[in-house]
Design an enzyme around this catalytic site. Sequence first.
Site, PDB file in Angstrom:
ATOM      1  N   LEU A   1      39.847 105.887  52.364  1.00  0.00           N
ATOM      2  CA  LEU A   1      41.282 106.116  52.338  1.00  0.00           C
ATOM      3  C   LEU A   1      41.884 104.942  51.581  1.00  0.00           C
ATOM      4  CD1 LEU A   1      41.966 107.208  56.050  1.00  0.00           C
ATOM      5  CD2 LEU A   1      41.831 108.690  54.040  1.00  0.00           C
ATOM      6  N   ASP A   2      42.856 105.205  50.705  1.00  0.00           N
ATOM      7  CA  ASP A   2      43.399 104.087  49.934  1.00  0.00           C
ATOM      8  C   ASP A   2      44.242 103.186  50.826  1.00  0.00           C
ATOM      9  OD1 ASP A   2      46.204 104.828  49.858  1.00  0.00           O
ATOM     10  OD2 ASP A   2      45.698 106.360  48.373  1.00  0.00           O
ATOM     11  N   ILE A   3      44.624 102.042  50.294  1.00  0.00           N
ATOM     12  CA  ILE A   3      45.245 100.995  51.096  1.00  0.00           C
ATOM     13  C   ILE A   3      46.546 101.455  51.750  1.00  0.00           C
ATOM     14  CG2 ILE A   3      46.507  99.980  49.149  1.00  0.00           C
ATOM     15  CD1 ILE A   3      45.845  97.201  50.386  1.00  0.00           C
TER      16      ILE A   3
ATOM     17  N   THR B   1      47.202 104.575  52.758  1.00  0.00           N
ATOM     18  CA  THR B   1      46.972 105.776  53.561  1.00  0.00           C
ATOM     19  C   THR B   1      46.400 105.366  54.911  1.00  0.00           C
ATOM     20  OG1 THR B   1      46.543 107.107  51.595  1.00  0.00           O
ATOM     21  CG2 THR B   1      45.745 107.978  53.680  1.00  0.00           C
TER      22      THR B   1
END
Length: 307
Positions: free
Chosen positions: A112-114, A116
């Site tokens: 998951l990106d930073i 999210t």
Amino acid sequence: MSDKTEKLQKVLARSGHGSRREIEGYIQQGRISIDGKTATLGDRIEVKPSVKVRLDGRILTIKEPQKTVCRVLAYYKPEGELCTRHDPEGRPTVFDRLPKMQGARWIAVGRLDINTCGLLLFTTDGELANRLMHPSCEVEREYAVRVFGEVDNAKLRQLTQGVQLEDGPASFKTVTFKGGEGINQWYNVTLTEGRNREVRRLWEAVGVQVSRLIRVRYGDINLPKGLPRGGWTELGLEQTNYLRQLVGLGEEVVTKVAVERDQRRIKANQIRRAVKRHAQVASRPSGKRPASSSRQNAGRKTTPKGR
């Protein structure tokens, strides 16, 4: 070659006959033989009674590998954490709060990106992680998305029928309105891929910005109710085997999860320790930490009904 073979130095090190480097030295010196033949670097053996390994003519006992129990964690990733084991800038990572283990390590199922948050699965089984991530298995992911912008029926049709992204066509399997007023609205979306920032890029492709993104489900595993940001819980045998069956792996018959009467007490202690440990990590002097820290995100915010 049998898929049950292992490198000779690995087998002997596991059996207590020296470190791998020491054993490699014995092999180079011609001191080790396999069934009467001098061993060479790169030799592999299958651990079974008929195989005789000798060091300086003396038969060595060799041990079979211990089976690693497949374990799975459900983790509530907060915004501001990176999906990497180590960050050169000292920012917090998703591995900082996980329970420590001996003889195994946690492997993240996807990323998951930073910016999210939400459900992130970890497992000790690399094959399980790889299959769950692979597009061919088409494991469904569900996200709660708060969007900013005008959303009409034409855009919704486009999102489910497909849009062209820079890495190929993409679409949502379903898009469901969940509430909101004006141009700030919540939707739940599902898809069966895990491309980088795919949910955000799909909305951006139709001129709508994502202001908040939460993964709420992976397959049939939901983000556990009551789990705080930065908290984790270990899945039981039934849920672990559901994931294994989903990608064509055999069932586990044992689990490390405590019996039910002890689970609530242990889970509460785990959460408290995890949050405390992460607070300590987040307080390290760095100067480059994201503004959103675990202490700012300690409480679970209210999300729209239907999550």
